[in-house]
Design an enzyme around this catalytic site. Structure first.
Site, short mmCIF file in Angstrom:
data_model
loop_
_atom_site.label_atom_id
_atom_site.label_comp_id
_atom_site.label_asym_id
_atom_site.label_seq_id
_atom_site.Cartn_x
_atom_site.Cartn_y
_atom_site.Cartn_z
N ASP A 18 -11.74 -11.08 -0.55
CA ASP A 18 -12.98 -11.28 0.21
C ASP A 18 -14.04 -10.38 -0.40
O ASP A 18 -13.71 -9.47 -1.17
CB ASP A 18 -12.82 -11.06 1.74
CG ASP A 18 -12.21 -9.74 2.14
OD1 ASP A 18 -12.32 -8.75 1.38
OD2 ASP A 18 -11.64 -9.65 3.24
N GLU A 21 0.80 -1.23 0.00
CA GLU A 21 0.00 0.00 0.00
C GLU A 21 0.84 1.29 0.00
O GLU A 21 0.53 2.24 0.71
CB GLU A 21 -0.97 0.00 1.19
CG GLU A 21 -1.88 -1.22 1.18
CD GLU A 21 -2.85 -1.28 2.37
OE1 GLU A 21 -2.76 -0.43 3.26
OE2 GLU A 21 -3.68 -2.20 2.38
N ASN A 24 2.37 -5.14 -3.13
CA ASN A 24 0.97 -5.50 -2.86
C ASN A 24 0.13 -4.25 -2.61
O ASN A 24 0.57 -3.33 -1.90
CB ASN A 24 0.97 -6.38 -1.59
CG ASN A 24 -0.34 -7.11 -1.35
OD1 ASN A 24 -0.88 -7.74 -2.27
ND2 ASN A 24 -0.85 -7.03 -0.13
N GLU A 39 -5.64 -11.12 -1.29
CA GLU A 39 -6.45 -10.91 -0.09
C GLU A 39 -7.94 -10.89 -0.43
O GLU A 39 -8.70 -10.04 0.05
CB GLU A 39 -6.06 -9.59 0.60
CG GLU A 39 -4.59 -9.49 0.93
CD GLU A 39 -4.21 -8.24 1.72
OE1 GLU A 39 -5.10 -7.59 2.28
OE2 GLU A 39 -3.01 -7.93 1.77
N HIS A 43 -10.18 -6.69 -1.76
CA HIS A 43 -11.22 -6.65 -0.72
C HIS A 43 -12.43 -6.00 -1.38
O HIS A 43 -12.53 -4.77 -1.44
CB HIS A 43 -10.74 -5.83 0.48
CG HIS A 43 -9.58 -6.46 1.18
ND1 HIS A 43 -9.70 -7.64 1.88
CD2 HIS A 43 -8.28 -6.10 1.26
CE1 HIS A 43 -8.51 -7.96 2.38
NE2 HIS A 43 -7.64 -7.06 2.00
C1 XIL Z 1 -5.94 -6.81 8.32
C2 XIL Z 1 -6.17 -8.03 9.20
O1 XIL Z 1 -7.01 -8.93 8.51
C3 XIL Z 1 -6.78 -7.63 10.51
O2 XIL Z 1 -6.88 -8.73 11.39
C4 XIL Z 1 -5.94 -6.53 11.16
O3 XIL Z 1 -6.58 -6.07 12.33
C5 XIL Z 1 -5.74 -5.37 10.20
O4 XIL Z 1 -5.18 -5.84 9.00
N1 XIL Z 1 -4.74 -4.95 3.71
C6 XIL Z 1 -3.70 -5.75 4.15
C7 XIL Z 1 -3.88 -6.67 5.30
O5 XIL Z 1 -2.64 -5.77 3.51
O6 XIL Z 1 -2.74 -6.85 6.06
C8 XIL Z 1 -5.01 -6.19 6.19
O7 XIL Z 1 -5.24 -7.22 7.17
C9 XIL Z 1 -6.26 -5.91 5.39
C10 XIL Z 1 -6.01 -4.83 4.38
#
Ligand code: XIL
Length: 346
Positions: free
Chosen positions: A263, A152, A193, A261, A229
């Site tokens: 979801d 990020e 990422n 990641e 996400h």
């Molecule tokens: C999130 C985790 O899932 C949570 O448990 C934590 O509290 C915060 O981070 N982008 C990312 C991940 O790269 O590391 C993040 O994970 C979600 C967003």
């Protein structure tokens, strides 16, 4: 012989997906086509919930530790590391022949409480980051197949995000992080990422420009992780074609892509959970198919095993039911379509 066996596995998978209970776990369908289907692993659930552990072992051939490698959780004091969770995770993953995707070396969140700009000079911060990367990557050299090196770094406006690392080291911190990681484990596949860069647009362009610059400078970056996400309103935009366009453009730069990641939130006050499950499945299917079709994508990781442990409700305040398995670890419609996509079904 091997071909025939793979054919049989795929046949079995398709047959069972069409029936009630899919007989073949996702990881076997994936392995039959040299693909990795992964899940983020929850620090507490993996220790305390045997059903969760068994489900993860059965379904996934790759795991990403969700939080345990982050700088804050792993380093309680300057120069000190708590390896208990990551050592156990690695042993478990290896015992079950799961690839490990390391997450994450450089990020602006979940930083240690002791790390701040009042205490340390920019030079000291640079040394801290270098030591952190070399220590963590070096400890697991040869055991972690791939790393999210920088996470990020691009802000929503397309410029580099204003972080402690940008302020201390300047824009070069990104290239340096990749170089340190590469020196610590020359075999590891190194990813940049980020989120919201998975379909064409300003953010995808900014990520592309960043990694293009790195590639041109000869920096050892090997791939781009697309977090994904997603929210249900993206149903129309997250098409295989749009996602594929981003993937192909990165392929032309010689880079891999991974969905790191995945979801999908489906909370809608006007419709209940049941009404949203098929829509969720449709988008999961789109993502899988885009990756399966792209020449440079062989990995899709879902950000959690079951809705019971997803980070999303804590983040949005809603029961968003974002994953493949429900709170009781039962497969949802999204699971079925992922199995179908991996089995090569239309
Ligand atoms: C999130 C985790 O899932 C949570 O448990 C934590 O509290 C915060 O981070 N982008 C990312 C991940 O790269 O590391 C993040 O994970 C979600 C967003």
């Amino acid at each position: 012989m091997r071909q025939a066996f793979i054919g049989f596995l795929i046949f079995l998978g398709v047959a069972m997906v069409n029936g009630q209970e899919p007989a073949l776990p996702l990881r076997e369908l994936a392995a039959a086509r040299d693909f990795y289907i992964g899940a983020a692993i929850h620090t507490e659930a993996i220790k305390s919930n045997a059903d969760y552990r068994a489900l993860a072992e059965r379904e996934f051939n790759l795991v990403t530790p969700e939080n345990m490698f982050k700088f804050g959780p792993i380093s309680p004091a300057p120069g000190e590391y708590d390896w208990s969770h990551t050592d156990a995770l690695l042993d478990w993953a290896e015992a079950h022949h799961m690839r490990v995707h390391g997450h994450v070396l450089v990020w602006h969140q979940q930083q240690p409480g002791w790390l701040n700009e009042d205490t340390y000079s920019p030079e000291q911060l640079a040394a801290i980051l270098e030591r952190h990367i070399r220590t963590v990557v070096g400890r697991y050299k040869g055991r972690i197949h791939e790393w999210d090196v920088v996470n990020e770094a691009v802000a929503d406006n397309g410029r580099l995000r204003d972080t402690i690392w940008l302020r201390a080291l300047g824009p070069d911190y990104i290239a340096k992080a990749f170089e340190w990681a590469h020196e610590a484990d020359p075999e590891a596949v190194l990813y940049y990422n980020d989120y919201n860069g998975d379909t064409p647009g300003l953010k995808a362009d900014a990520i592309y420009k960043l990694v293009q610059g790195l590639v041109e400078e000869g920096v050892p970056v090997h791939g781009v992780g697309l977090q994904m996400h997603l929210i249900w309103q993206q149903q129309r935009s997250a098409t295989p074609r749009a996602i594929g366009e981003v993937m192909i453009r990165l392929n032309d730069l010689g880079l891999k892509v991974a969905v790191t990641e995945l979801d999908m939130r489906i909370h809608d006050p006007n419709r209940g959970r049941e009404a949203m499950l098929d829509l969720q499945a449709e988008v999961y299917s789109n993502v899988l198919r885009a990756c399966l079709d792209a020449p440079n994508c062989d990995t899709v990781v879902v950000w959690g095993v079951s809705d019971a442990y997803s980070w999303i409700p804590g983040f949005t305040g809603n029961d968003d039911w974002p994953l493949l398995f429900d709170e009781t670890l039962q497969p949802k419609p999204a699971y079925e379509v992922v199995a179908q996509a991996l089995a090569g079904e239309d």
